[in-house]
Design an enzyme around this catalytic site. Structure first.
Site, PDB file in Angstrom:
ATOM      1  N   HIS A  72      29.372  41.729  26.759  1.00  0.00           N
ATOM      2  CA  HIS A  72      28.823  43.212  26.746  1.00  0.00           C
ATOM      3  C   HIS A  72      29.790  44.028  25.979  1.00  0.00           C
ATOM      4  O   HIS A  72      30.905  44.144  25.863  1.00  0.00           O
ATOM      5  CB  HIS A  72      28.689  44.056  28.141  1.00  0.00           C
ATOM      6  CG  HIS A  72      27.722  43.419  28.928  1.00  0.00           C
ATOM      7  ND1 HIS A  72      27.415  43.855  29.907  1.00  0.00           N
ATOM      8  CD2 HIS A  72      26.951  42.423  28.904  1.00  0.00           C
ATOM      9  CE1 HIS A  72      26.219  43.330  30.569  1.00  0.00           C
ATOM     10  NE2 HIS A  72      25.963  42.209  29.703  1.00  0.00           N
ATOM     11  N   TYR A 200      25.767  53.081  34.545  1.00  0.00           N
ATOM     12  CA  TYR A 200      26.456  53.940  35.640  1.00  0.00           C
ATOM     13  C   TYR A 200      25.844  55.359  35.812  1.00  0.00           C
ATOM     14  O   TYR A 200      25.779  56.066  34.605  1.00  0.00           O
ATOM     15  CB  TYR A 200      27.897  54.133  35.359  1.00  0.00           C
ATOM     16  CG  TYR A 200      28.926  52.883  35.406  1.00  0.00           C
ATOM     17  CD1 TYR A 200      28.846  52.092  34.335  1.00  0.00           C
ATOM     18  CD2 TYR A 200      29.517  52.843  36.510  1.00  0.00           C
ATOM     19  CE1 TYR A 200      29.935  50.910  34.439  1.00  0.00           C
ATOM     20  CE2 TYR A 200      30.605  51.370  36.377  1.00  0.00           C
ATOM     21  CZ  TYR A 200      30.612  50.775  35.301  1.00  0.00           C
ATOM     22  OH  TYR A 200      31.409  49.637  35.329  1.00  0.00           O
ATOM     23  N   PRO A 293      35.804  50.236  43.616  1.00  0.00           N
ATOM     24  CA  PRO A 293      35.225  49.189  42.636  1.00  0.00           C
ATOM     25  C   PRO A 293      34.997  49.863  41.397  1.00  0.00           C
ATOM     26  O   PRO A 293      34.605  49.250  40.277  1.00  0.00           O
ATOM     27  CB  PRO A 293      34.189  48.693  43.397  1.00  0.00           C
ATOM     28  CG  PRO A 293      33.896  49.344  44.674  1.00  0.00           C
ATOM     29  CD  PRO A 293      35.188  50.187  44.950  1.00  0.00           C
ATOM     30  N   LYS A 297      38.188  47.014  38.344  1.00  0.00           N
ATOM     31  CA  LYS A 297      39.481  46.721  38.100  1.00  0.00           C
ATOM     32  C   LYS A 297      40.263  45.642  38.966  1.00  0.00           C
ATOM     33  O   LYS A 297      41.082  45.128  38.652  1.00  0.00           O
ATOM     34  CB  LYS A 297      40.307  47.939  37.935  1.00  0.00           C
ATOM     35  CG  LYS A 297      40.094  48.785  36.945  1.00  0.00           C
ATOM     36  CD  LYS A 297      40.571  48.056  35.464  1.00  0.00           C
ATOM     37  CE  LYS A 297      39.945  48.887  34.144  1.00  0.00           C
ATOM     38  NZ  LYS A 297      39.275  47.969  33.343  1.00  0.00           N
ATOM     39  N   TYR A 385      38.566  50.969  30.246  1.00  0.00           N
ATOM     40  CA  TYR A 385      37.296  50.248  30.786  1.00  0.00           C
ATOM     41  C   TYR A 385      37.610  48.536  30.437  1.00  0.00           C
ATOM     42  O   TYR A 385      37.583  47.729  31.076  1.00  0.00           O
ATOM     43  CB  TYR A 385      35.969  50.547  30.462  1.00  0.00           C
ATOM     44  CG  TYR A 385      34.763  50.022  31.107  1.00  0.00           C
ATOM     45  CD1 TYR A 385      34.426  50.580  32.263  1.00  0.00           C
ATOM     46  CD2 TYR A 385      34.279  48.894  30.773  1.00  0.00           C
ATOM     47  CE1 TYR A 385      33.160  50.080  33.083  1.00  0.00           C
ATOM     48  CE2 TYR A 385      33.136  48.416  31.226  1.00  0.00           C
ATOM     49  CZ  TYR A 385      32.761  48.809  32.522  1.00  0.00           C
ATOM     50  OH  TYR A 385      31.682  48.378  33.138  1.00  0.00           O
TER      51      TYR A 385
HETATM   52  P1  FAD Z   1      41.211  37.785  47.437  1.00  0.00           P
HETATM   53  O1  FAD Z   1      40.058  37.454  46.532  1.00  0.00           O
HETATM   54  O2  FAD Z   1      40.828  38.549  48.825  1.00  0.00           O
HETATM   55  O3  FAD Z   1      42.116  36.285  48.116  1.00  0.00           O
HETATM   56  C1  FAD Z   1      42.835  36.213  49.062  1.00  0.00           C
HETATM   57  C2  FAD Z   1      42.612  34.919  49.738  1.00  0.00           C
HETATM   58  O4  FAD Z   1      43.488  34.766  50.712  1.00  0.00           O
HETATM   59  C3  FAD Z   1      41.511  34.697  50.265  1.00  0.00           C
HETATM   60  O5  FAD Z   1      40.597  33.639  49.802  1.00  0.00           O
HETATM   61  C4  FAD Z   1      41.659  34.824  51.987  1.00  0.00           C
HETATM   62  O6  FAD Z   1      40.783  33.822  52.832  1.00  0.00           O
HETATM   63  C5  FAD Z   1      43.026  34.170  51.877  1.00  0.00           C
HETATM   64  N1  FAD Z   1      43.845  34.346  53.130  1.00  0.00           N
HETATM   65  C6  FAD Z   1      43.769  35.362  53.731  1.00  0.00           C
HETATM   66  N2  FAD Z   1      44.813  35.438  54.695  1.00  0.00           N
HETATM   67  C7  FAD Z   1      45.355  34.326  54.676  1.00  0.00           C
HETATM   68  C8  FAD Z   1      46.172  33.407  55.522  1.00  0.00           C
HETATM   69  N3  FAD Z   1      46.894  34.167  56.775  1.00  0.00           N
HETATM   70  N4  FAD Z   1      46.594  32.196  55.209  1.00  0.00           N
HETATM   71  C9  FAD Z   1      46.059  31.541  54.084  1.00  0.00           C
HETATM   72  N5  FAD Z   1      44.828  32.269  53.338  1.00  0.00           N
HETATM   73  C10 FAD Z   1      44.602  33.729  53.548  1.00  0.00           C
HETATM   74  N6  FAD Z   1      36.174  44.027  42.587  1.00  0.00           N
HETATM   75  C11 FAD Z   1      35.386  44.599  41.572  1.00  0.00           C
HETATM   76  O7  FAD Z   1      36.202  44.711  40.080  1.00  0.00           O
HETATM   77  N7  FAD Z   1      34.189  44.881  41.416  1.00  0.00           N
HETATM   78  C12 FAD Z   1      33.414  44.603  42.592  1.00  0.00           C
HETATM   79  O8  FAD Z   1      32.531  44.533  42.580  1.00  0.00           O
HETATM   80  C13 FAD Z   1      34.089  44.127  43.939  1.00  0.00           C
HETATM   81  N8  FAD Z   1      33.422  43.838  44.939  1.00  0.00           N
HETATM   82  C14 FAD Z   1      34.276  43.696  46.135  1.00  0.00           C
HETATM   83  C15 FAD Z   1      33.586  43.482  47.232  1.00  0.00           C
HETATM   84  C16 FAD Z   1      34.296  42.823  48.309  1.00  0.00           C
HETATM   85  C17 FAD Z   1      33.575  42.823  49.711  1.00  0.00           C
HETATM   86  C18 FAD Z   1      35.702  42.734  48.328  1.00  0.00           C
HETATM   87  C19 FAD Z   1      36.577  42.509  49.488  1.00  0.00           C
HETATM   88  C20 FAD Z   1      36.365  42.997  47.183  1.00  0.00           C
HETATM   89  C21 FAD Z   1      35.373  43.277  46.160  1.00  0.00           C
HETATM   90  N9  FAD Z   1      36.464  43.607  44.711  1.00  0.00           N
HETATM   91  C22 FAD Z   1      35.738  43.897  43.674  1.00  0.00           C
HETATM   92  C23 FAD Z   1      37.774  43.589  44.575  1.00  0.00           C
HETATM   93  C24 FAD Z   1      38.123  41.967  44.185  1.00  0.00           C
HETATM   94  O9  FAD Z   1      37.016  41.097  44.590  1.00  0.00           O
HETATM   95  C25 FAD Z   1      39.852  41.628  44.369  1.00  0.00           C
HETATM   96  O10 FAD Z   1      40.371  42.682  43.940  1.00  0.00           O
HETATM   97  C26 FAD Z   1      39.782  40.402  44.047  1.00  0.00           C
HETATM   98  O11 FAD Z   1      39.206  39.455  44.907  1.00  0.00           O
HETATM   99  C27 FAD Z   1      41.608  40.256  44.415  1.00  0.00           C
HETATM  100  O12 FAD Z   1      41.725  38.776  44.156  1.00  0.00           O
HETATM  101  P2  FAD Z   1      42.774  38.424  45.267  1.00  0.00           P
HETATM  102  O13 FAD Z   1      43.151  36.833  44.887  1.00  0.00           O
HETATM  103  O14 FAD Z   1      44.129  39.299  45.009  1.00  0.00           O
HETATM  104  O15 FAD Z   1      42.629  38.292  46.790  1.00  0.00           O
HETATM  105  C1  DHB Z   2      30.407  45.154  38.781  1.00  0.00           C
HETATM  106  C2  DHB Z   2      31.008  45.786  39.717  1.00  0.00           C
HETATM  107  C3  DHB Z   2      31.787  46.959  39.425  1.00  0.00           C
HETATM  108  O1  DHB Z   2      32.461  47.677  40.193  1.00  0.00           O
HETATM  109  C4  DHB Z   2      31.698  47.456  37.880  1.00  0.00           C
HETATM  110  O2  DHB Z   2      32.182  48.426  37.792  1.00  0.00           O
HETATM  111  C5  DHB Z   2      30.884  46.839  37.126  1.00  0.00           C
HETATM  112  C6  DHB Z   2      30.287  45.513  37.551  1.00  0.00           C
HETATM  113  C7  DHB Z   2      29.903  43.716  38.923  1.00  0.00           C
HETATM  114  O3  DHB Z   2      29.813  43.563  40.358  1.00  0.00           O
HETATM  115  O4  DHB Z   2      29.092  43.301  38.319  1.00  0.00           O
END
Ligand code: FAD
Ligand code: DHB
Length: 394
Positions: A72, A200, A293, A297, A385
Site C-alpha cells: 500500500h 481510518y 493498535p 506498531k 506510519y
Molecule cells: P506474542 O506474539 O504475544 O508472543 C509471545 C509468545 O510467548 C506467545 O506465543 C505465547 O504463547 C508465548 N508464551 C507466553 N508465556 C509463555 C511461557 N510461560 N512459556 C512459553 N511461552 C510463552 N498489533 C497491531 O499492530 N495491530 C493489531 O491489529 C493487533 N491486534 C492484536 C490483537 C490481539 C488480541 C493482541 C493480543 C495483540 C494485537 N496486536 C496488534 C499486537 C501484536 O500482535 C503484538 O505486538 C505482537 O504479537 C508482539 O509479538 P511478541 O512476539 O512480542 O509477542
Molecule cells: C491493522 C490493524 C491496525 O491496528 C492498523 O492500524 C492497521 C491495520 C490490521 O489488522 O490490518
C-alpha cells in the site's frame, strides 16, 4: 538441556530472534507454551512497516511475503463524512505491506524447522533464574515433566502475559502505563476490502478502521466499550455500525458485507517497562511494551527490538564484549518511545472520548484538518506510519 541463547515464546519476537541468531551461527532453543496450530492460527496484527519487510526479505523470508502481501502506498483518513488520502509513498518514499502476523509466524516456523533448529511447542516456561550470573537458567514443563534449560543468555519474548518480566525484581523496574476508556471490536469477514487502501474513520459514533488480509478477506474494527459483550453484537448490528461510521456525506458506505468468520474484543493500553534487561535476561516485544493498535506498531516494534538484540548478542558471541548488550535497553527504548508517542497520538486523534468537552472535540477536528491540508502535518503522520528507521547501535 543446554544452549547459548534460550528464547521464551514463539511469537514474532522469539521466532525472528531465533532466525537471526541461527543465521549468525549462534545456538538457540525456542520454547512455546501453546501448540503449533494455535500460534499459526492466531489472528492479530496485519500491517508491516517497510523496515520489517526489509528485514524479513534480507534474511530469506521474503518469498511468500512478496507473492501474497498487499503493498500500500497510502491510507485514507475519513472525518466529517469526507475522505482524505495521505500519500505515504509520495511523502516518504516508503510503503507498507498487508501480511497477517500469523503468516509471518508460519514462515518463521517453517524456516526454523527446515534449518533443524530446536523449537519446542507445548513447553511452558515456569521460572527464569540466576539472571545475575553467567549461567542463567529457565525451568520449563513439557509432557508433564519439569526440565531445566541452561544458557549464556535468556531472551524473554513471551508477550505481555509471560513469566520473564516478572522474574525481574519489581523494585528494579519502572513501569509506565495508560489504559484507554475504550476497546476495539474486530471482525474478519469473507468479503472484499472496503477500498484498495486502509480507511481510518473518525465519527461521532466512534472510531472505525477498514483493513484487509487479502482481496477476498476484509478485517474491520469498531471502537467499543472495554467491557463490550460480543453476544450483544449480531452480524446485522456490526454491519450497520460499520456502514454508519464509514459513510460519506451522501450516505454511501464503502463497506462490503460477507459472512463474518471471526470476531473479538481487544483492550487498549500503552505500557512500557524500563530497563528491558536484568543481568543476562533481555526482554523484547510485548513482554516489555504494549501499544494501542491504532497505527499498527505492535508487531513492528517486536521486530525492531530483536534486530537490535540479535546484533548485540552476535557482537558478544564474536568476542566483542557486552557493550552492545549493555546498550540494548536504551537503544531499543529510543525507538519504542517514539512508537508509543505515535500510537497514543493516533488513538487520541481518531477516537471518541466520552465526556470529552466540546473544545477538545473541535481541536481534534482541527488537527485532522491540519494533517490533511498541510504538507508538514501529512509528513509527520506518514513518516511515523511507514516506520522510523531501525535504531543504529551506538
Ligand atoms: P506474542 O506474539 O504475544 O508472543 C509471545 C509468545 O510467548 C506467545 O506465543 C505465547 O504463547 C508465548 N508464551 C507466553 N508465556 C509463555 C511461557 N510461560 N512459556 C512459553 N511461552 C510463552 N498489533 C497491531 O499492530 N495491530 C493489531 O491489529 C493487533 N491486534 C492484536 C490483537 C490481539 C488480541 C493482541 C493480543 C495483540 C494485537 N496486536 C496488534 C499486537 C501484536 O500482535 C503484538 O505486538 C505482537 O504479537 C508482539 O509479538 P511478541 O512476539 O512480542 O509477542
Ligand atoms: C491493522 C490493524 C491496525 O491496528 C492498523 O492500524 C492497521 C491495520 C490490521 O489488522 O490490518
Amino acid at each position: 538441556m543446554r544452549t547459548q541463547v534460550g528464547i521464551v515464546g514463539a511469537g514474532p519476537a522469539g521466532l525472528l530472534l531465533g532466525h537471526l541468531l541461527h543465521r549468525a551461527g549462534i545456538e538457540t532453543v525456542v520454547l512455546e507454551v501453546r501448540p503449533r496450530a494455535h500460534v499459526e492460527a492466531r489472528i492479530r496484527a496485519g500491517l508491516l512497516e517497510q523496515g520489517t519487510v526489509d528485514v524479513l526479505t534480507a534474511t530469506g523470508l521474503g518469498d511468500r511475503l512478496h507473492r501474497e502481501g498487499l503493498v500500500h502506498e497510502g491510507i485514507e483518513l475519513r472525518f466529517d463524512g469526507e475522505g482524505h488520502r495521505i500519500d505515504l509513498a509520495g511523502l516518504t518514499g516508503k510503503r507498507v505491506t498487508i501480511y497477517g502476523q500469523q503468516e509471518v509466524v508460519k514462515d518463521l516456523i517453517a524456516a526454523r524447522l527446515a534449518a533443524g533448529a530446536p523449537l519446542l511447542f507445548e513447553a511452558e516456561g515456569l521460572a527464569a533464574q540466576d539472571l545475575d550470573t553467567e549461567r542463567p537458567r529457565l525451568t520449563f514443563r513439557q509432557d508433564g515433566r519439569e526440565q531445566v534449560l541452561d544458557c549464556d543468555i535468556l531472551a524473554g519474548c513471551d508477550g505481555f502475559h509471560g513469566i520473564c518480566r516478572d522474574a525481574i525484581p519489581a523494585g528494579l523496574l519502572r513501569t509506565y502505563e495508560r489504559i484507554y476508556p475504550f476497546a476495539w471490536l474486530g471482525i474478519l469477514a469473507a468479503a472484499p476490502p472496503a477500498s484498495h487502501e486502509l480507511i481510518y474513520a473518525r465519527h461521532e459514533r466512534g472510531f472505525a478502521l477498514a483493513t484487509m488480509r487479502s482481496n477476498s478477506l476484509a478485517r474491520h474494527y469498531l471502537q467499543c466499550r472495554p467491557e463490550e459483550d460480543l453476544a450483544a453484537w449480531s452480524d446485522d448490528r456490526i454491519w450497520a455500525e460499520l456502514h454508519a461510521r464509514m459513510a460519506g456525506r451522501d450516505g454511501a458506505s464503502p463497506i462490503k458485507e460477507g459472512p463474518i468468520l471471526q470476531r473479538g474484543v481487544t483492550a487498549m493500553r500503552s505500557f512500557v517497562v524500563e530497563p528491558m534487561r536484568q543481568g543476562r535476561l533481555f526482554l523484547a516485544g510485548d513482554a516489555a511494551h504494549i501499544v494501542p493498535p491504532t497505527g499498527a506498531k505492535g508487531m513492528n516494534l517486536a521486530v525492531a527490538d530483536v534486530v537490535v538484540l540479535a546484533r548485540a548478542i552476535e557482537a558478544w558471541h564474536r568476542g566483542r564484549g557486552m557493550a552492545l548488550l549493555d546498550a540494548y535497553s536504551s537503544t531499543a527504548l529510543r525507538r519504542i518511545w517514539k512508537a508509543q508517542r505515535f500510537s497514543w497520538w493516533m488513538t487520541s486523534l481518531l477516537h471518541r472520548f466520552d465526556g470529552g468537552d466540546p473544545f477538545e472535540h473541535k481541536v481534534q477536528l482541527a488537527e485532522l484538518d491540519y494533517i490533511c491540508r498541510s504538507a508538514a502535518g501529512a509528513l509527520t503522520l506518514a513518516e511515523n506510519y511507514v516506520g522510523l528507521p531501525l535504531e543504529a547501535a551506538p
